[in-house]
Design a protein around this motif. Structure first.
Motif, PDB file in Angstrom:
ATOM      1  N   LEU A 200       0.833  -1.208   0.000  1.00 41.84           N
ATOM      2  CA  LEU A 200       0.000   0.000   0.000  1.00 41.84           C
ATOM      3  C   LEU A 200       0.864   1.252   0.000  1.00 41.84           C
ATOM      4  O   LEU A 200       0.573   2.215  -0.730  1.00 41.84           O
ATOM      5  N   ASP A 201       1.927   1.268   0.790  1.00 45.15           N
ATOM      6  CA  ASP A 201       2.818   2.432   0.819  1.00 45.15           C
ATOM      7  C   ASP A 201       3.420   2.697  -0.551  1.00 45.15           C
ATOM      8  O   ASP A 201       3.535   3.856  -0.987  1.00 45.15           O
ATOM      9  N   GLN A 202       3.786   1.618  -1.253  1.00 41.22           N
ATOM     10  CA  GLN A 202       4.386   1.807  -2.578  1.00 41.22           C
ATOM     11  C   GLN A 202       3.346   2.237  -3.611  1.00 41.22           C
ATOM     12  O   GLN A 202       3.656   3.022  -4.524  1.00 41.22           O
ATOM     13  N   LEU A 203       2.126   1.734  -3.488  1.00 40.99           N
ATOM     14  CA  LEU A 203       1.064   2.198  -4.376  1.00 40.99           C
ATOM     15  C   LEU A 203       0.826   3.693  -4.185  1.00 40.99           C
ATOM     16  O   LEU A 203       0.652   4.437  -5.161  1.00 40.99           O
ATOM     17  N   ARG A 204       0.858   4.140  -2.955  1.00 43.94           N
ATOM     18  CA  ARG A 204       0.669   5.571  -2.692  1.00 43.94           C
ATOM     19  C   ARG A 204       1.846   6.385  -3.208  1.00 43.94           C
ATOM     20  O   ARG A 204       1.662   7.480  -3.734  1.00 43.94           O
ATOM     21  N   ASP A 205       3.050   5.858  -3.089  1.00 43.53           N
ATOM     22  CA  ASP A 205       4.214   6.533  -3.640  1.00 43.53           C
ATOM     23  C   ASP A 205       4.107   6.652  -5.166  1.00 43.53           C
ATOM     24  O   ASP A 205       4.650   7.588  -5.763  1.00 43.53           O
ATOM     25  N   ALA A 206       3.389   5.691  -5.779  1.00 42.13           N
ATOM     26  CA  ALA A 206       3.211   5.707  -7.225  1.00 42.13           C
ATOM     27  C   ALA A 206       2.022   6.567  -7.654  1.00 42.13           C
ATOM     28  O   ALA A 206       1.683   6.624  -8.840  1.00 42.13           O
ATOM     29  N   GLY A 207       1.381   7.232  -6.674  1.00 41.32           N
ATOM     30  CA  GLY A 207       0.296   8.150  -7.018  1.00 41.32           C
ATOM     31  C   GLY A 207      -1.092   7.559  -6.886  1.00 41.32           C
ATOM     32  O   GLY A 207      -2.080   8.193  -7.284  1.00 41.32           O
ATOM     33  N   ILE A 208      -1.206   6.363  -6.340  1.00 37.23           N
ATOM     34  CA  ILE A 208      -2.510   5.731  -6.147  1.00 37.23           C
ATOM     35  C   ILE A 208      -2.942   6.027  -4.721  1.00 37.23           C
ATOM     36  O   ILE A 208      -2.510   5.388  -3.769  1.00 37.23           O
ATOM     37  N   GLY A 209      -3.808   7.020  -4.550  1.00 35.08           N
ATOM     38  CA  GLY A 209      -4.061   7.580  -3.230  1.00 35.08           C
ATOM     39  C   GLY A 209      -5.342   7.144  -2.572  1.00 35.08           C
ATOM     40  O   GLY A 209      -5.970   7.933  -1.864  1.00 35.08           O
ATOM     41  N   ALA A 210      -5.788   5.905  -2.778  1.00 34.48           N
ATOM     42  CA  ALA A 210      -7.032   5.439  -2.164  1.00 34.48           C
ATOM     43  C   ALA A 210      -6.919   5.461  -0.642  1.00 34.48           C
ATOM     44  O   ALA A 210      -5.895   5.077  -0.077  1.00 34.48           O
ATOM     45  N   SER A 211      -7.998   5.916   0.021  1.00 29.91           N
ATOM     46  CA  SER A 211      -7.999   5.948   1.481  1.00 29.91           C
ATOM     47  C   SER A 211      -8.294   4.553   2.029  1.00 29.91           C
ATOM     48  O   SER A 211      -8.805   3.677   1.316  1.00 29.91           O
ATOM     49  N   LEU A 243      -9.154  -5.013  -2.409  1.00 28.17           N
ATOM     50  CA  LEU A 243      -9.512  -4.329  -3.642  1.00 28.17           C
ATOM     51  C   LEU A 243      -9.256  -2.839  -3.447  1.00 28.17           C
ATOM     52  O   LEU A 243      -9.794  -2.232  -2.518  1.00 28.17           O
ATOM     53  N   ILE A 244      -8.439  -2.247  -4.329  1.00 30.42           N
ATOM     54  CA  ILE A 244      -8.036  -0.845  -4.206  1.00 30.42           C
ATOM     55  C   ILE A 244      -8.579  -0.065  -5.411  1.00 30.42           C
ATOM     56  O   ILE A 244      -8.230  -0.372  -6.559  1.00 30.42           O
ATOM     57  N   GLY A 248     -11.372   4.583 -11.634  1.00 32.46           N
ATOM     58  CA  GLY A 248     -12.578   3.903 -12.081  1.00 32.46           C
ATOM     59  C   GLY A 248     -12.444   2.396 -12.172  1.00 32.46           C
ATOM     60  O   GLY A 248     -13.418   1.713 -12.536  1.00 32.46           O
ATOM     61  N   GLN A 249     -11.278   1.879 -11.885  1.00 32.08           N
ATOM     62  CA  GLN A 249     -11.057   0.438 -11.902  1.00 32.08           C
ATOM     63  C   GLN A 249     -10.669  -0.016 -10.498  1.00 32.08           C
ATOM     64  O   GLN A 249     -10.736   0.741  -9.542  1.00 32.08           O
ATOM     65  N   ARG A 250     -10.233  -1.270 -10.382  1.00 28.17           N
ATOM     66  CA  ARG A 250      -9.792  -1.782  -9.093  1.00 28.17           C
ATOM     67  C   ARG A 250      -8.482  -2.544  -9.258  1.00 28.17           C
ATOM     68  O   ARG A 250      -8.334  -3.344 -10.185  1.00 28.17           O
ATOM     69  N   ILE A 251      -7.566  -2.265  -8.360  1.00 28.76           N
ATOM     70  CA  ILE A 251      -6.349  -3.062  -8.258  1.00 28.76           C
ATOM     71  C   ILE A 251      -6.634  -4.160  -7.247  1.00 28.76           C
ATOM     72  O   ILE A 251      -7.221  -3.909  -6.191  1.00 28.76           O
TER      73      ILE A 251
END
Length: 277
Positions: A200-211, A243-244, A248-251
């Motif tokens: 999750l930390d790396q996804l946020r570092d990549a600009g994916i900012g889901a709460s 599910l992140i 408009g999609q989900r990781i």
């Protein structure tokens, strides 16, 4: 399982570039021997107490550990697998030695871990030894201790169900869905969140900012299997997925770890000279 920080980087980098996944491997069976008779256990707490007593009755145990992590983004999946042999002694001054490897995109990276006197010693690939207190989450998350499942199930309380079949007793925890921010299923959800946190930390570092409120657990199941006669741990499995939301999609993130008891270990465990540097 140890999904090290390097594995998390590989998962994220490969998923964002659309790489394919690796395959998982099979699971061996465990073994057991008789223990002395006691009153018949009935509740999950009873079975856990008997299991703890049975496992403490021998100097140590050997386990086979297998793990898999997967990350799916825009229809493309990348996965990493982990296999290891873990030898773990019992008692207050318990110790652990794990030898294994992570495989991602066809590249195998060996890993060796010792735990002794509350300190974890970790060596990954050709890098030197790292060490730190087991109380530090950074090191604790690198250690796969099969007997920790006993404490985990004890903490789950009345969420655990008990069933028997074919000479085995199954203790099971199942959470069909929840928000990452949900506190109703502590500490099971917190355990999954700790495993998911580096990704999750790396996804946020990549600009994916889901709460955390928007990230959904789409399954969590943990199963501890005991021999119905000896009450020794024969296997343990922990699996979950998140599910992140993203554009408009989900990781989709998934993880599964299985541990199989391979029998008694009568040796001693101590980090070799020089590993502390």
């Amino acid at each position: 399982m140890r999904r090290t920080h390097a594995v998390q980087v590989l998962l994220l980098a490969a998923a964002l570039t659309g790489c394919a996944d690796s395959t998982d491997q099979g699971k061996p069976a465990g073994s057991a021997q008789p223990t002395t008779a006691s009153p018949v256990p009935r509740t999950a707490a009873d079975f856990l107490a008997r299991a703890e007593e049975a496992m403490a009755g021998r100097k140590g145990w050997t386990f086979t550990v297998r793990g898999r992590e997967g990350l799916v983004l825009q229809g493309q999946e990348n996965a990493a697998t982990y296999t290891a042999t873990v030898r773990r002694t019992t008692g207050e001054a318990w110790a652990l030695h794990s030898t294994g490897a992570t495989v991602s995109k066809g590249v195998r990276k060996p890993e060796e871990i010792y735990v002794a006197e509350g300190t974890a010693y970790v060596k990954k690939g050709t890098a030197g030894w790292e060490h730190g207190p087991l109380s530090d989450p950074e090191f604790a998350n690198k250690v796969e201790d099969p007997l920790a499942a006993l404490d985990a199930f004890r903490a789950y309380g009345n969420e655990v169900t008990v069933s028997t079949a074919e000479g085995h007793v199954e203790l099971r925890l199942r959470i069909p869905s929840a928000r990452l921010s949900d506190s109703r299923h502590e500490p099971a959800l917190a355990k999954a969140a700790r495993e998911f946190r580096p990704t999750l930390d790396q996804l946020r570092d990549a600009g994916i900012g889901a709460s955390e409120r928007d990230i959904m657990l789409n399954r969590l199941e943990e199963v501890l299997v005991l021999d119905a006669t000896t009450f020794r741990v024969t296997s343990h499995r922990f699996t979950f997925g998140f599910l992140i939301p993203y554009q408009g999609q989900r990781i989709t993130y998934s993880q599964e770890v299985s541990e199989e008891n391979r029998g008694v270990f009568e040796g001693t465990i101590a980090p070799p000279a020089g590993v502390t540097g």
